[in-house]
Enzyme design. Structure first.
Site, PDB file in Angstrom:
ATOM      1  N   THR A  60       0.885  -1.400  -0.077  1.00  0.00           N
ATOM      2  CA  THR A  60      -0.104   0.046  -0.126  1.00  0.00           C
ATOM      3  C   THR A  60       0.917   1.421  -0.025  1.00  0.00           C
ATOM      4  O   THR A  60       0.461   2.277  -0.709  1.00  0.00           O
ATOM      5  CB  THR A  60      -0.819   0.010   1.258  1.00  0.00           C
ATOM      6  OG1 THR A  60      -1.818  -1.115   1.314  1.00  0.00           O
ATOM      7  CG2 THR A  60      -1.666   1.139   1.534  1.00  0.00           C
ATOM      8  N   ASP A  95       1.348  -6.821  -4.518  1.00  0.00           N
ATOM      9  CA  ASP A  95       0.501  -6.702  -3.351  1.00  0.00           C
ATOM     10  C   ASP A  95       0.948  -7.843  -2.322  1.00  0.00           C
ATOM     11  O   ASP A  95       1.166  -8.763  -2.796  1.00  0.00           O
ATOM     12  CB  ASP A  95      -0.927  -7.012  -4.007  1.00  0.00           C
ATOM     13  CG  ASP A  95      -2.141  -6.646  -2.712  1.00  0.00           C
ATOM     14  OD1 ASP A  95      -1.832  -7.106  -1.602  1.00  0.00           O
ATOM     15  OD2 ASP A  95      -2.997  -5.835  -3.211  1.00  0.00           O
ATOM     16  N   ASP A 121      -0.782  -6.601   4.560  1.00  0.00           N
ATOM     17  CA  ASP A 121      -1.563  -7.922   4.861  1.00  0.00           C
ATOM     18  C   ASP A 121      -0.849  -9.013   5.338  1.00  0.00           C
ATOM     19  O   ASP A 121      -1.302  -9.908   6.104  1.00  0.00           O
ATOM     20  CB  ASP A 121      -2.171  -8.057   3.679  1.00  0.00           C
ATOM     21  CG  ASP A 121      -3.579  -7.207   3.371  1.00  0.00           C
ATOM     22  OD1 ASP A 121      -3.912  -6.887   4.386  1.00  0.00           O
ATOM     23  OD2 ASP A 121      -4.120  -7.396   2.547  1.00  0.00           O
TER      24      ASP A 121
END
Lengths: 381, 381, 381, 381
Positions: free
Chosen positions: B19, B90, B123
């Site tokens: 992010t 990601d 995450d």
């Protein structure tokens, strides 16, 4: 001194087992049958024998099961009857059948009592609280689960205070919810999770403030208490579909693992994803297994691994799961999501699409409703 | 004004994605290649161009990758070089291969830098931090993972402060651990878990206090910092066995589910149990499946579902798991347990018994050591 | 790239001084004149020069004082004008005259701006926030005080984020209160107190939840935001009576001390008592001094020394103070109580009894109202 | 069943009064004489009559004052004797003479007991704990103050658990400090302050972690426990100088107020300043009053109004106070600073300079020592 009869509240205590009533046998904690009420009877905090005798309490209630609290600050007497399960269960051994039994027992005695206290081991208490919340439809009286980290028979313990608080709340406040009371806080049952195995403060409700704080005074947060908006008759739905599972994602999880977990007879899973509901979107094989499962009619709910937070769709990696058919579990705990899934999958007269819709809805306050999210941002200028 | 050359520290920043460097594309956050360093170069907080030019910094370091912080309170200049991965990932898409790549890149540049910062999505950051801690043996320099909840390109964001803090710690303090820095706290990497998807305070280290607090001053808790007691050469072990899995118990879990999950080629699992490490002891069929798995050589580690707490053997229901061969994971997070398992199972020259022993040992500060438990009770009179 | 004009909000920033703009001189932090705006102009987070030039911002606003934030998530541009006080003040040096000056400056510019940000040292920020809340009657726009623990000129600092958050809230949300923004939280100004001199999380609002949390998203708790229920014209009352004092009880305090403190010209005091508002009731001499002061017309407000809690009358020792004329300050902070007292004592057209009544009322959300207390217990069955 | 004699620990409980033993009379809580032990005798948690009789406990100890706990987890019996003060005191009424009486009573019974529990109202418990810590020199046994927010005679109360925990700690652990036990935590006595008048969690120790946590297990933080490094004989110094006061700064405080407060016979004050120890440095008149006081021999200690934090000298406004003679109180609570001042000013054979030096020293763990501050920053590379 003479004791004058008081306004009385009636509470049924269902003792399913758990640490609160355990004793050490061979250096390991085990439940002991028929010991709990006897022990309570000797604790003046939890039983006022003088009142019981002078008011003829035992003329109407079975003496070996009935106890009465000393006069409360609200000037009431909470009279409670203990229904002990046999055998007593360690909560690790609790099954869906045991949930059904509790539900049925509440239903059977529903009219005779003002509230219900369920004594339960802490290990799976959050699961049982969630399951009961879905089983109980149009509930109009409090059902309060509690237990303790240390047996009530030990010197320092949290059992006395937890039981006392649960009884006072179940007997004196109209909170028509399945709740969990622990360490001076009352939580919504389908919002809690056990977060600490070594502290008296064992539970938390990560995405909802407590329903009540019982410090020097008992303060109910009435704005948070759930209202069913219904005058329909209370009923208990005990059927639960056991062909469900919890699968937690982790980096490197193989497609074989996912495939093995999703294979028949599995009918529904809660997928514990990353962050705001994310999963790999570059693992075509893995996503394909999920899509195939959806096509077979397996229903999958997307919940986050994070203690706090909501599943949203703002990352590419979150979108992928939505595309293969997962339902956003928003801010449900895994415990709530799993028991909701088990409950909805057991509904016979719904087709798959109906079940998916029902899972997307807020049924018992278990997840944030749409309008609440809206409310947060709407009023800015 | 003239800028005089300062004592410089060198930090390698490995930007894996996440992010912190994402931008919105079609209303969904995605990583963008080659944008991060350019953005940093415009932020005076994170780069002092004047110093770079006046001291001839670019004569020795590639200009497009090298930046230098303004003078720190400790009177140092942290010069940092950014190595950006392509493609940017990601963190939901991170695999064991990516962990190995990070490990190898640290190894390759180990001598040239005083410390390392790994930019990573939040995450799976706790998984990567755990994995790297086991991969890195005899580590003598800080490796600090960080990232953010909001991209550094947005107006309000936590990326600037997280990156700045990570750089200052990696460049200026001798903390020979794989760490995670987030929201003004430095944690041991294999002790953290992501607990909040919507707050800047996204991580916690449930069973260990932070290694450092960076408030008005940076305060290192030196007593907690891990010391390898070794002068051996740093080396990186990148092999990870992927035939591992995480299985979370829940009431009503069927024996079929457990059996399906444990079937070959599974070689090791982390069983997320209740409370202090409990599972049903009245489910002979389920325990039998676990015993069979042990007999087949599957190694199983017992971790608790609770955020805080330690797996002990004080309940009958906990004893049952020990009896069928599970190893007590004590207070390890599931993230740490899983990557430790993956790491140990990949060791070629160990037999099953050796691997079980190694899993029972505290390798990198990932779990409470025996003596620590002892220390807590020994000194009473 | 071209920048298109956006919806703009106008904020007036009154820079009174404080750590946020200080620099080290001779190893001691001091404010520096005319340095702040210049520094902000170089921080792309806090100023978008390109937008300013392309939209001709400086055609209408003085260039040396006007800045504009990058585009916000709410798609607005916050244009802000900095009015710097001369001399800049360390907040320890702030007086009631300075409060009046701030109030007058807000009043003078009230129509031209959507909101106001007051930069202020943290040391007395809670006092100023309280005072301004009473000075400002019928306020319809946000006044947000902020500052920082570490100067914005240092590498790691909390000034950037505090200023940015305060600007975004003052410019974009209709919160018609005097507020204090610090470390991602917006508090009601007359509810805060500084609780930590070494942490970025320096303030708390012990008896009221924050008005807003600015984490990944800015979430306003609209139910807590104060509504004046008035459409009357905004006005500022700057007169403050300085013949007031704060007296903290402690065991062994001598009657001489109390007498000396209460002697003319003292007209009002806040007595910081124990627990729920208690003082010795066996010290006839001390109580007599308080009674005499009441008879002379000195007005005394009873506040607790405890960070959290409310002054009630449930102990014999609390009753004694009520008997000698003290007004219950309920859950007011000492800062709020003192400035309320100073404000009310300055009202010329009220007699002593009127002033006492006004002090007993909730004027600006500074204390719990009666009905709120009632609400807590009324709804039980 | 037969009860076999156990290893016994002896604890003296000095019941000074306080909420723990209060009852409602005319709707106001008041202490009641000779009621406490009788009440305890009926609580099986706090007294085991069977053991007392079978082991002939009353042959040696006066029956009406002696109680014995059930067997503890550490396999001990804590036998405790209650010495009740007459009259019982509301802690708001406690004076320095009462502190002296407690100190003398501990001294008189020092040899006969393993530990001491002081029952005390919560309102001034932090003051008494601080004062006792200075009165007691070369203490080798635990003195544990406790009490409760709700009387032990009420249904829900915190008195039982607080008393039980205090007895178990005083009887079983060698913690040679004056401590305060409340809500499952043991604090150093001169580090606590009452922070909440409405919660069971009423105290905190803002600048020092607790000495022990009594959750499921009692865990002592031995690294924090104070060691006197002395084998000298325990002695109690009961003289306290009452010509001391607490003065809290606030913006707009008049020079008259300061002057009135400092006038003879005042000999020492604790000045509660802003933030890290700041006061106005532009108020020549006010500073002049402080300087004059110093010249008269008045000793002034600089403590912060902030709950957490340390008085340092990094602002110009902090330097000013140092210049006029104030002693930096570092991270002392106002309660500790005031009682230390009172204690040191009463020392007859010290001159003013000696007293100032003694006040600057860490005497009983009441403030951070120099080396600790140093330790925080020294080890960085």
């Amino acid at each position: 001194p003479e004791v004058s009869p008081s306004v009385e509240a009636r509470v049924l205590v269902i003792n399913t087992g758990g640490t609160i009533g355990m004793t050490y046998q061979d250096n390991v904690l085990r439940p002991e049958a028929n010991a709990f009420v006897k022990a309570l009877r000797k604790l003046p905090i939890l039983h006022d024998e003088q009142y019981a005798e002078q008011t003829g309490l035992y003329d109407f209630c079975p003496q070996e099961q009935t106890l009465v609290l000393p006069l409360s600050k609200q000037n009431k007497r909470v009279v409670y009857t203990v229904l002990e399960y046999s055998p007593l269960l360690d909560s690790s051994n609790m099954t869906t059948d045991d949930w059904a039994k509790i539900g049925k027992d509440v239903e059977r005695h529903y009219e005779k009592y003002d509230g219900f206290v369920i004594l339960h081991g802490t290990d799976t208490m959050a699961y049982t609280a969630s399951a009961l919340s879905f089983m109980c439809e149009h509930l109009g009286k409090p059902i309060v689960l509690t237990g303790s980290q240390v047996p009530i028979f030990e010197l320092r313990n949290d059992g006395r205070d937890n039981l006392l608080g649960a009884l006072l709340i179940a007997g004196q406040f109209v909170i028509p919810e399945v709740c969990l009371y622990f360490h001076n806080k009352l939580y919504r049952g389908n919002r809690v999770t056990k977060v600490d195995s070594g502290s008296f403060n064992a539970f938390c409700s990560p995405n909802l403030p407590p329903l009540a704080n019982a410090e020097v005074d008992i303060k109910i947060n009435w704005d948070t208490v759930w209202r069913a908006n219904s005058t329909m008759k209370f009923q208990v739905h005990t059927e639960m579909n056991r062909k469900v599972g919890l699968l937690r994602l982790f980096p490197g999880i193989t497609t074989e693992t996912v495939k093995a977990f999703l294979q028949p007879p599995m009918e529904g899973i809660v997928l514990e994803t990353y962050g705001s509901g994310n999963a790999p979107n570059n693992r075509a094989d893995l996503l394909e297994e999920l899509r195939k499962a959806t096509e077979r009619g397996v229903i999958m709910v997307n919940c986050t691994q994070c203690l706090r937070g909501t599943v949203t769709v703002s990352y590419a990696t979150g979108q992928a799961l939505s595309d293969v058919g997962l339902i956003a579990g928003r801010d449900m705990t895994p415990e709530a999501a799993l028991s909701k899934l088990s409950h909805v999958l057991a509904m016979r007269d719904l087709n798959t699409e109906d079940k998916r819709k029902m899972l997307s809805k807020n049924l018992r306050g278990e997840m944030i409703a749409d309008f609440e999210g809206a409310k947060l941002s709407l009023r800015d200028s």
